[in-house]
Design an enzyme around this catalytic site. Structure first.
Site, PDB file in Angstrom:
ATOM      1  N   ARG A 256       0.847  -1.188   0.000  1.00 24.44           N
ATOM      2  CA  ARG A 256       0.000   0.000   0.000  1.00 24.44           C
ATOM      3  C   ARG A 256       0.885   1.242   0.000  1.00 24.44           C
ATOM      4  NH1 ARG A 256      -3.496  -2.761  -1.630  1.00 24.44           N
ATOM      5  NH2 ARG A 256      -5.540  -3.184  -0.697  1.00 24.44           N
TER       6      ARG A 256
ATOM      7  N   HIS B 213      -0.901  -0.283  -9.993  1.00 25.36           N
ATOM      8  CA  HIS B 213      -1.569  -1.191  -9.042  1.00 25.36           C
ATOM      9  C   HIS B 213      -2.045  -2.479  -9.749  1.00 25.36           C
ATOM     10  CE1 HIS B 213      -3.833  -1.340  -4.963  1.00 25.36           C
ATOM     11  NE2 HIS B 213      -3.619  -2.558  -5.415  1.00 25.36           N
TER      12      HIS B 213
HETATM   13  C1  GLV Z   1      -5.088  -5.204  -4.063  1.00 30.01           C
HETATM   14  O1  GLV Z   1      -4.316  -4.347  -3.744  1.00 30.01           O
HETATM   15  C2  GLV Z   1      -5.813  -6.005  -3.126  1.00 30.01           C
HETATM   16  O2  GLV Z   1      -5.805  -5.663  -1.934  1.00 30.01           O
HETATM   17  O3  GLV Z   1      -6.411  -7.014  -3.527  1.00 30.01           O
END
Ligand code: GLV
Length: 303
Positions: A218, A266
């Protein structure tokens, strides 16, 4: 649309392409269940289960009879930060072998790239520069892996298979020695009050000079200004970043153009619809039988 009691609401921030994948996968995995998309017309009072993917805060408030939340995301930090979700409502996070495998692929790619300097060769190619660098063997390279859960554990195992000297770090253990030893640090910790801002100047400067950071967890675990300062003055050689404080990463953010930063949008481990739908079906079946839930979120631990 009218729904019977015990309906399942899909509260997912999906685009059309994602819905085209997820709706058939969930429908096939959950025969006999009534599935409704939150954006479609339905009776909120009939909803007993919410399957959620990164829902906006407050999105579950409309369901007065909600008894279970199944996340399609592995990280549940946003759900836990949503004050409108009752603290006694069980939340299950996504634990899916396909996702762990995808995370391991990304981590292996990043570690191999950093260890062998493939990011440097990519830069050199832009300048038509032919310049081989010394090659080290994997068993000389120290890799630290923060987090030893589902993903960190799998990543550590696979890195060891390639021969890397891996030190895994778990919550509660001393962090200093792991940092001091890590030429490449891979972050796979859940975002909790304890890990927010963890990678700040004090900790980044404990990494050996020339070390690299791989953040696949994160963005809020990294203090951006501190990381940029460490990259700018050469204490750190490179950062591979998949996650950010604000996503999408704003177009004017320094990370985009920094020569020592690799930005990914991401994508380190996206949830695989078919495999995750089967996980959801198993969890819901167990819950309907009244069994204990695997991977229920522990609010005190924060994940
Ligand atoms: C992605 O970051 C998730 O938490 O699945």
């Amino acid at each position: 649309m009218s729904t019977t009691a015990g309906a399942i609401a899909l509260v997912c921030r999906f685009d059309a392409q994602e819905w085209a994948e997820w709706l058939p996968a969930l429908t096939a995995a959950l025969p006999g269940e009534t599935l409704v998309r939150a954006e479609d017309d339905h009776d909120p009072a009939a909803v007993e289960i919410a399957i959620v993917a990164n829902p906006p805060a407050g999105a579950l408030r409309r369901y007065p009879r909600l008894r279970l939340v199944q996340s399609l995301w592995a990280g549940v930090d946003k759900l836990l930060a949503d004050p409108t979700i009752p603290t006694d409502l069980p939340i299950v996070r996504m634990v899916d072998p396909a996702m762990n495998a995808a995370m391991a692929e990304t981590a292996l790619w990043a570690v191999l790239t950093l260890h062998r300097g493939f990011h440097v060769y990519a830069r050199q190619q832009r300048d038509s520069r032919w310049q081989p660098h010394a090659q080290r063997s994997a068993d000389a390279v120290h890799v630290g892996v923060l987090g030893q859960g589902q993903m960190g554990g799998e990543v550590s195992r696979q890195l060891r298979t390639l021969g890397y000297r891996v030190t895994g770090w778990r919550r509660g253990e001393p962090l200093g020695p792991v940092l001091a030893d890590s030429e490449i640090l891979v972050n796979l910790l859940p975002l909790t009050p304890d890990t927010r801002g963890l990678l700040d100047t004090a900790r980044l400067r404990q990494l050996p000079r020339g070390a690299a950071l791989v953040n696949l967890a994160r963005g809020a675990q990294v203090v951006d200004a501190d990381l940029l300062a460490a990259l700018d003055d050469g204490h750190l050689s490179h950062a591979v970043l998949d996650v950010f404080h604000q996503e999408p990463l704003p177009a004017d953010h320094r990370y985009w153009s920094h020569p020592a930063v690799t930005v990914l949008p991401h994508v380190a481990a996206q949830t695989d619809a078919r495999s995750a739908a089967r996980v959801v079906a198993q969890n819901l079946a167990a819950w309907r039988r009244g069994e204990a839930l695997a991977h229920q979120v522990d609010r005190r631990a924060g994940y």
